[in-house]
Design an enzyme around this catalytic site. Structure first.
Site, mmCIF file in Angstrom:
data_model
loop_
_atom_site.group_PDB
_atom_site.id
_atom_site.type_symbol
_atom_site.label_atom_id
_atom_site.label_comp_id
_atom_site.label_asym_id
_atom_site.label_seq_id
_atom_site.Cartn_x
_atom_site.Cartn_y
_atom_site.Cartn_z
ATOM 1 N N GLY A 13 0.805 -1.222 0.000
ATOM 2 C CA GLY A 13 0.000 0.000 0.000
ATOM 3 C C GLY A 13 0.836 1.270 0.000
ATOM 4 O O GLY A 13 1.827 1.386 -0.723
ATOM 5 N N ASN A 82 4.337 4.447 9.325
ATOM 6 C CA ASN A 82 3.228 4.294 8.379
ATOM 7 C C ASN A 82 2.281 3.154 8.771
ATOM 8 O O ASN A 82 1.112 3.159 8.376
ATOM 9 C CB ASN A 82 3.808 4.038 6.973
ATOM 10 C CG ASN A 82 2.778 3.520 6.011
ATOM 11 O OD1 ASN A 82 1.922 4.264 5.537
ATOM 12 N ND2 ASN A 82 2.817 2.217 5.740
ATOM 13 N N GLY A 84 -0.420 0.819 9.930
ATOM 14 C CA GLY A 84 -1.735 1.122 10.493
ATOM 15 C C GLY A 84 -2.758 0.083 10.102
ATOM 16 O O GLY A 84 -2.622 -0.584 9.069
ATOM 17 N N ASP A 88 -13.063 -1.115 11.841
ATOM 18 C CA ASP A 88 -14.185 -0.172 11.811
ATOM 19 C C ASP A 88 -15.457 -0.756 12.422
ATOM 20 O O ASP A 88 -15.719 -1.968 12.343
ATOM 21 C CB ASP A 88 -14.488 0.255 10.372
ATOM 22 C CG ASP A 88 -13.392 1.113 9.752
ATOM 23 O OD1 ASP A 88 -12.441 1.477 10.463
ATOM 24 O OD2 ASP A 88 -13.515 1.417 8.554
ATOM 25 N N GLY A 143 -18.033 5.507 12.420
ATOM 26 C CA GLY A 143 -17.581 4.109 12.464
ATOM 27 C C GLY A 143 -16.107 3.945 12.761
ATOM 28 O O GLY A 143 -15.569 2.844 12.620
ATOM 29 N N TYR A 147 -9.874 4.459 15.204
ATOM 30 C CA TYR A 147 -8.915 4.914 14.190
ATOM 31 C C TYR A 147 -8.753 6.436 14.230
ATOM 32 O O TYR A 147 -7.642 6.967 14.183
ATOM 33 C CB TYR A 147 -9.425 4.454 12.825
ATOM 34 C CG TYR A 147 -8.496 4.684 11.663
ATOM 35 C CD1 TYR A 147 -7.557 3.720 11.293
ATOM 36 C CD2 TYR A 147 -8.577 5.843 10.902
ATOM 37 C CE1 TYR A 147 -6.725 3.926 10.204
ATOM 38 C CE2 TYR A 147 -7.749 6.055 9.814
ATOM 39 C CZ TYR A 147 -6.825 5.089 9.461
ATOM 40 O OH TYR A 147 -5.998 5.297 8.380
ATOM 41 N N ILE A 180 -7.046 6.780 -0.150
ATOM 42 C CA ILE A 180 -6.047 6.380 -1.144
ATOM 43 C C ILE A 180 -6.406 4.983 -1.631
ATOM 44 O O ILE A 180 -6.914 4.153 -0.869
ATOM 45 C CB ILE A 180 -4.630 6.388 -0.508
ATOM 46 C CG1 ILE A 180 -4.345 7.734 0.202
ATOM 47 C CG2 ILE A 180 -3.558 6.097 -1.557
ATOM 48 C CD1 ILE A 180 -4.379 8.968 -0.675
#
Ligand code: CAA
Length: 240
Positions: A13, A82, A84, A88, A143, A147, A180
């Protein structure tokens, strides 16, 4: 001497694009990953960038992993936090595990990795730490209390550590990506994602390289007067 960089979550990613961009900018890159051995092997074969496995949520694992990178490649000059994850769900349905995993990985990982490399950067008088936040840390997202809290925490972490690093040549900045085109965003239900994208002024998802270029700039000498800042790269979704 080429600068040595660690990119956490660096084999897939946005992280993959960052690892490649930093290599293209002449750095010696170590890409950390945690779960997917096959993807990491494939990444290394394609890019020539070594992959190192540890869990950023594990404090001791981070100290050991960073020490191994330093032993193999040299002292670490650049850290890109980065790595992560998402878990949700609306608060009514979110369990403690989903809260804790996201906080420990997304925010705890920044602390764990900074503890491993910041002292050396400070001693050597040069360093770059880039933390990947999120538009959802700036604006919130239905939701995503876990995060959004972790990513919002990253923005505070960045500004505080920037003050501690400034007089030692260590800059600390954040990038706040919007939506993204990655596996993480692909996991959002299609109808929900379509509504989100419809509200993005440029009218599309971002591409991973559009984040990576921002990271490369902040890591360069041209970025030396920039610290404690957040660069929003989100197609105009949230102007802050
Ligand atoms: N605002 C207000 N209400 C909303 C809403 C919103 N944004 N989204 C959903 N709702 C409402 C729905 O209309 C529905 O209402 P009714 O019951 O009255 O019809 C109710 O909330 C339940 O919605 P869902 O059916 O979607 O509920 P669910 O429990 O099945 O799923 C969810 C909830 C998991 C949050 C799901 O909506 C979802 O996945 N949303 C996307 C979350 C998101 O954007 N995640 C980003 C992941 S990518 C990422 O995080 C990268 C980055 O940094 C940008």
């Amino acid at each position: 001497m080429a600068k040595v960089a660690i990119v956490t979550g660096g084999t897939r990613g946005i992280g993959e694009a960052i690892s490649v961009a930093l290599k293209e900018h002449g750095m010696t890159v170590a890409a950390n990953y945690c779960g997917n051995d096959d993807r990491a092997r494939d990444f290394t074969e394609r890019t020539g960038i070594p992959a190192y496995k540890w869990d950023v949520a594990d404090f001791d694992g981070c100290q050991e992993g960073a020490a191994k990178v330093a032993a193999d490649l040299g002292p670490v000059d650049v850290l890109v936090n980065n790595a992560g994850i998402t878990r949700d769900g609306v608060l009514m349905k979110m369990d403690y595990k989903a809260w804790k995993e996201v906080i420990d990985t997304n925010l705890g990982g920044c602390f764990n990795m900074a503890k491993a490399v910041f002292p050396g950067m400070r001693d050597r008088g040069w360093g770059r730490i880039i933390n990947i936040g999120s538009v959802n840390g700036q604006a919130g997202q239905y939701g995503q209390v876990n995060y959004a809290a972790a990513k919002s925490g990253i923005h505070g972490f960045t500004k505080a550590l920037a003050q501690e690093g400034a007089k030692f040549g260590v800059t600390v900045n954040a990038i706040a990506p919007g939506y993204i085109d990655t596996d993480m965003v692909a996991a959002v239900p299609a109808d929900v994602l379509a509504k989100i994208v419809a509200r993005v002024p440029v009218g599309r998802l971002g591409q991973a390289h559009e984040i990576a270029r921002g990271v490369a700039f902040l890591c360069s000498e041209d970025g030396s007067f920039i610290t404690g800042s957040t660069l929003s790269i989100n197609g105009g979704q949230h102007m802050y």
